[in-house]
Design a protein around this motif. Structure first.
Motif, PDB file in Angstrom:
ATOM      1  N   LEU A  84      -5.496   4.971 -14.287  1.00 32.74           N
ATOM      2  CA  LEU A  84      -4.903   4.317 -13.126  1.00 32.74           C
ATOM      3  C   LEU A  84      -3.614   3.612 -13.507  1.00 32.74           C
ATOM      4  O   LEU A  84      -3.523   2.991 -14.556  1.00 32.74           O
ATOM      5  CB  LEU A  84      -5.866   3.279 -12.540  1.00 32.74           C
ATOM      6  N   ARG A  85      -2.662   3.707 -12.626  1.00 32.78           N
ATOM      7  CA  ARG A  85      -1.399   2.977 -12.758  1.00 32.78           C
ATOM      8  C   ARG A  85      -1.250   2.167 -11.476  1.00 32.78           C
ATOM      9  O   ARG A  85      -1.011   2.728 -10.408  1.00 32.78           O
ATOM     10  CB  ARG A  85      -0.261   3.969 -12.929  1.00 32.78           C
ATOM     11  N   VAL A  86      -1.443   0.872 -11.596  1.00 31.61           N
ATOM     12  CA  VAL A  86      -1.382   0.010 -10.420  1.00 31.61           C
ATOM     13  C   VAL A  86       0.063  -0.398 -10.193  1.00 31.61           C
ATOM     14  O   VAL A  86       0.675  -1.068 -11.025  1.00 31.61           O
ATOM     15  CB  VAL A  86      -2.290  -1.231 -10.592  1.00 31.61           C
ATOM     16  N   GLN A  87       0.617   0.061  -9.092  1.00 33.70           N
ATOM     17  CA  GLN A  87       2.000  -0.277  -8.759  1.00 33.70           C
ATOM     18  C   GLN A  87       2.050  -0.779  -7.331  1.00 33.70           C
ATOM     19  O   GLN A  87       1.052  -0.797  -6.641  1.00 33.70           O
ATOM     20  CB  GLN A  87       2.918   0.916  -8.974  1.00 33.70           C
ATOM     21  N   GLY A  88       3.205  -1.219  -6.897  1.00 34.69           N
ATOM     22  CA  GLY A  88       3.356  -1.767  -5.559  1.00 34.69           C
ATOM     23  C   GLY A  88       3.136  -3.264  -5.498  1.00 34.69           C
ATOM     24  O   GLY A  88       3.036  -3.835  -4.426  1.00 34.69           O
ATOM     25  N   CYS A  89       3.077  -3.917  -6.673  1.00 32.04           N
ATOM     26  CA  CYS A  89       2.888  -5.363  -6.720  1.00 32.04           C
ATOM     27  C   CYS A  89       4.246  -6.054  -6.530  1.00 32.04           C
ATOM     28  O   CYS A  89       5.239  -5.674  -7.149  1.00 32.04           O
ATOM     29  CB  CYS A  89       2.268  -5.756  -8.058  1.00 32.04           C
ATOM     30  N   CYS A  90       4.250  -7.072  -5.683  1.00 33.11           N
ATOM     31  CA  CYS A  90       5.482  -7.797  -5.394  1.00 33.11           C
ATOM     32  C   CYS A  90       5.141  -9.269  -5.181  1.00 33.11           C
ATOM     33  O   CYS A  90       4.109  -9.597  -4.612  1.00 33.11           O
ATOM     34  CB  CYS A  90       6.129  -7.221  -4.141  1.00 33.11           C
ATOM     35  N   ILE A  91       6.007 -10.139  -5.670  1.00 30.52           N
ATOM     36  CA  ILE A  91       5.896 -11.577  -5.431  1.00 30.52           C
ATOM     37  C   ILE A  91       6.962 -11.953  -4.407  1.00 30.52           C
ATOM     38  O   ILE A  91       8.103 -11.499  -4.506  1.00 30.52           O
ATOM     39  CB  ILE A  91       6.115 -12.376  -6.729  1.00 30.52           C
ATOM     40  N   VAL A  92       6.582 -12.772  -3.430  1.00 28.15           N
ATOM     41  CA  VAL A  92       7.538 -13.251  -2.435  1.00 28.15           C
ATOM     42  C   VAL A  92       7.585 -14.773  -2.511  1.00 28.15           C
ATOM     43  O   VAL A  92       6.545 -15.434  -2.515  1.00 28.15           O
ATOM     44  CB  VAL A  92       7.152 -12.796  -1.014  1.00 28.15           C
ATOM     45  N   ASP A  93       8.807 -15.308  -2.614  1.00 26.49           N
ATOM     46  CA  ASP A  93       9.023 -16.748  -2.520  1.00 26.49           C
ATOM     47  C   ASP A  93       9.115 -17.064  -1.030  1.00 26.49           C
ATOM     48  O   ASP A  93      10.078 -16.677  -0.364  1.00 26.49           O
ATOM     49  CB  ASP A  93      10.301 -17.140  -3.255  1.00 26.49           C
ATOM     50  N   LEU A  94       8.082 -17.712  -0.501  1.00 24.36           N
ATOM     51  CA  LEU A  94       8.028 -17.952   0.946  1.00 24.36           C
ATOM     52  C   LEU A  94       9.090 -18.929   1.427  1.00 24.36           C
ATOM     53  O   LEU A  94       9.428 -18.935   2.614  1.00 24.36           O
ATOM     54  CB  LEU A  94       6.628 -18.435   1.333  1.00 24.36           C
ATOM     55  N   ASN A  95       9.638 -19.761   0.534  1.00 26.07           N
ATOM     56  CA  ASN A  95      10.699 -20.689   0.934  1.00 26.07           C
ATOM     57  C   ASN A  95      12.017 -19.969   1.174  1.00 26.07           C
ATOM     58  O   ASN A  95      12.727 -20.264   2.131  1.00 26.07           O
ATOM     59  CB  ASN A  95      10.890 -21.787  -0.113  1.00 26.07           C
ATOM     60  N   SER A  96      12.347 -19.040   0.303  1.00 19.64           N
ATOM     61  CA  SER A  96      13.644 -18.360   0.402  1.00 19.64           C
ATOM     62  C   SER A  96      13.548 -16.960   0.994  1.00 19.64           C
ATOM     63  O   SER A  96      14.558 -16.388   1.400  1.00 19.64           O
ATOM     64  CB  SER A  96      14.288 -18.259  -0.986  1.00 19.64           C
ATOM     65  N   GLY A  97      12.347 -16.375   0.996  1.00 18.51           N
ATOM     66  CA  GLY A  97      12.188 -14.996   1.441  1.00 18.51           C
ATOM     67  C   GLY A  97      12.512 -13.983   0.355  1.00 18.51           C
ATOM     68  O   GLY A  97      12.427 -12.783   0.584  1.00 18.51           O
ATOM     69  N   LYS A  98      12.871 -14.453  -0.840  1.00 16.34           N
ATOM     70  CA  LYS A  98      13.234 -13.549  -1.934  1.00 16.34           C
ATOM     71  C   LYS A  98      12.016 -12.765  -2.406  1.00 16.34           C
ATOM     72  O   LYS A  98      10.946 -13.331  -2.615  1.00 16.34           O
ATOM     73  CB  LYS A  98      13.820 -14.349  -3.100  1.00 16.34           C
ATOM     74  N   GLU A  99      12.209 -11.465  -2.576  1.00 19.62           N
ATOM     75  CA  GLU A  99      11.154 -10.577  -3.064  1.00 19.62           C
ATOM     76  C   GLU A  99      11.409 -10.244  -4.526  1.00 19.62           C
ATOM     77  O   GLU A  99      12.548  -9.961  -4.913  1.00 19.62           O
ATOM     78  CB  GLU A  99      11.107  -9.303  -2.233  1.00 19.62           C
ATOM     79  N   LEU A 156       0.801  -1.211   0.000  1.00 20.93           N
ATOM     80  CA  LEU A 156       0.000   0.000   0.000  1.00 20.93           C
ATOM     81  C   LEU A 156       0.840   1.270   0.000  1.00 20.93           C
ATOM     82  O   LEU A 156       0.435   2.283  -0.570  1.00 20.93           O
ATOM     83  CB  LEU A 156      -0.962  -0.017   1.196  1.00 20.93           C
ATOM     84  N   ASN A 157       2.016   1.237   0.625  1.00 20.44           N
ATOM     85  CA  ASN A 157       2.857   2.438   0.665  1.00 20.44           C
ATOM     86  C   ASN A 157       3.434   2.781  -0.704  1.00 20.44           C
ATOM     87  O   ASN A 157       3.961   3.875  -0.893  1.00 20.44           O
ATOM     88  CB  ASN A 157       3.975   2.300   1.705  1.00 20.44           C
ATOM     89  N   HIS A 158       3.334   1.858  -1.682  1.00 21.86           N
ATOM     90  CA  HIS A 158       3.811   2.129  -3.044  1.00 21.86           C
ATOM     91  C   HIS A 158       2.659   2.355  -4.014  1.00 21.86           C
ATOM     92  O   HIS A 158       2.882   2.582  -5.197  1.00 21.86           O
ATOM     93  CB  HIS A 158       4.668   0.965  -3.560  1.00 21.86           C
ATOM     94  N   MET A 159       1.421   2.278  -3.520  1.00 26.84           N
ATOM     95  CA  MET A 159       0.253   2.442  -4.380  1.00 26.84           C
ATOM     96  C   MET A 159      -0.231   3.883  -4.309  1.00 26.84           C
ATOM     97  O   MET A 159      -0.134   4.532  -3.272  1.00 26.84           O
ATOM     98  CB  MET A 159      -0.849   1.480  -3.957  1.00 26.84           C
ATOM     99  N   SER A 160      -0.775   4.359  -5.420  1.00 25.75           N
ATOM    100  CA  SER A 160      -1.278   5.722  -5.481  1.00 25.75           C
ATOM    101  C   SER A 160      -2.534   5.741  -6.337  1.00 25.75           C
ATOM    102  O   SER A 160      -2.513   5.281  -7.478  1.00 25.75           O
ATOM    103  CB  SER A 160      -0.209   6.642  -6.073  1.00 25.75           C
TER     104      SER A 160
END
Length: 105
Positions: free
Chosen positions: A82-97, A42-46
């Motif tokens: 609208l420009r949807v930003q702030g989307c991120c994928i996290v690999d829960l096994n490694s913690g990689k974002e 949310l802090n990257h969404m506008s």
């Protein structure tokens, strides 16, 4: 990117202050199975927010083009394009974002 996110049939218009379900396709382009979580930070969404939880667990997504579909309810907060930003994928096994480029461009 090892994992990509793209909206499926994004809406051509959205009504101000009315939530709308948008489907997203997440594709694992890497060579290993990944336990993935889709996040909208949310802090990257506008101008747009997520209704409800801003993340969803996708579970294990197979390598080499394996995919998952997930719906998120988006709420337009301002009029105009609208420009949807702030989307991120996290690999829960490694913690990689894996931050994603803006969606709906």
């Amino acid at each position: 990117l090892p994992v990509t996110v793209e909206p499926l049939e994004p809406p051509s218009t959205m009504t101000l202050a009315m939530p709308q379900e948008v489907q997203f396709l997440i594709v694992n382009h890497s060579t290993k199975t990944m336990d993935l979580q889709l996040q909208f930070r949310l802090n990257h969404m506008s101008g747009v927010a997520v209704c409800g939880k801003s993340w969803k667990n996708l579970g294990d997504v197979s390598p080499n083009g394996g995919s998952a579909k997930v719906g998120m309810r988006l709420l337009p907060l301002v009029g105009g394009l609208l420009r949807v930003q702030g989307c991120c994928i996290v690999d829960l096994n490694s913690g990689k974002e894996i931050p994603q480029p803006p969606l709906f461009n």
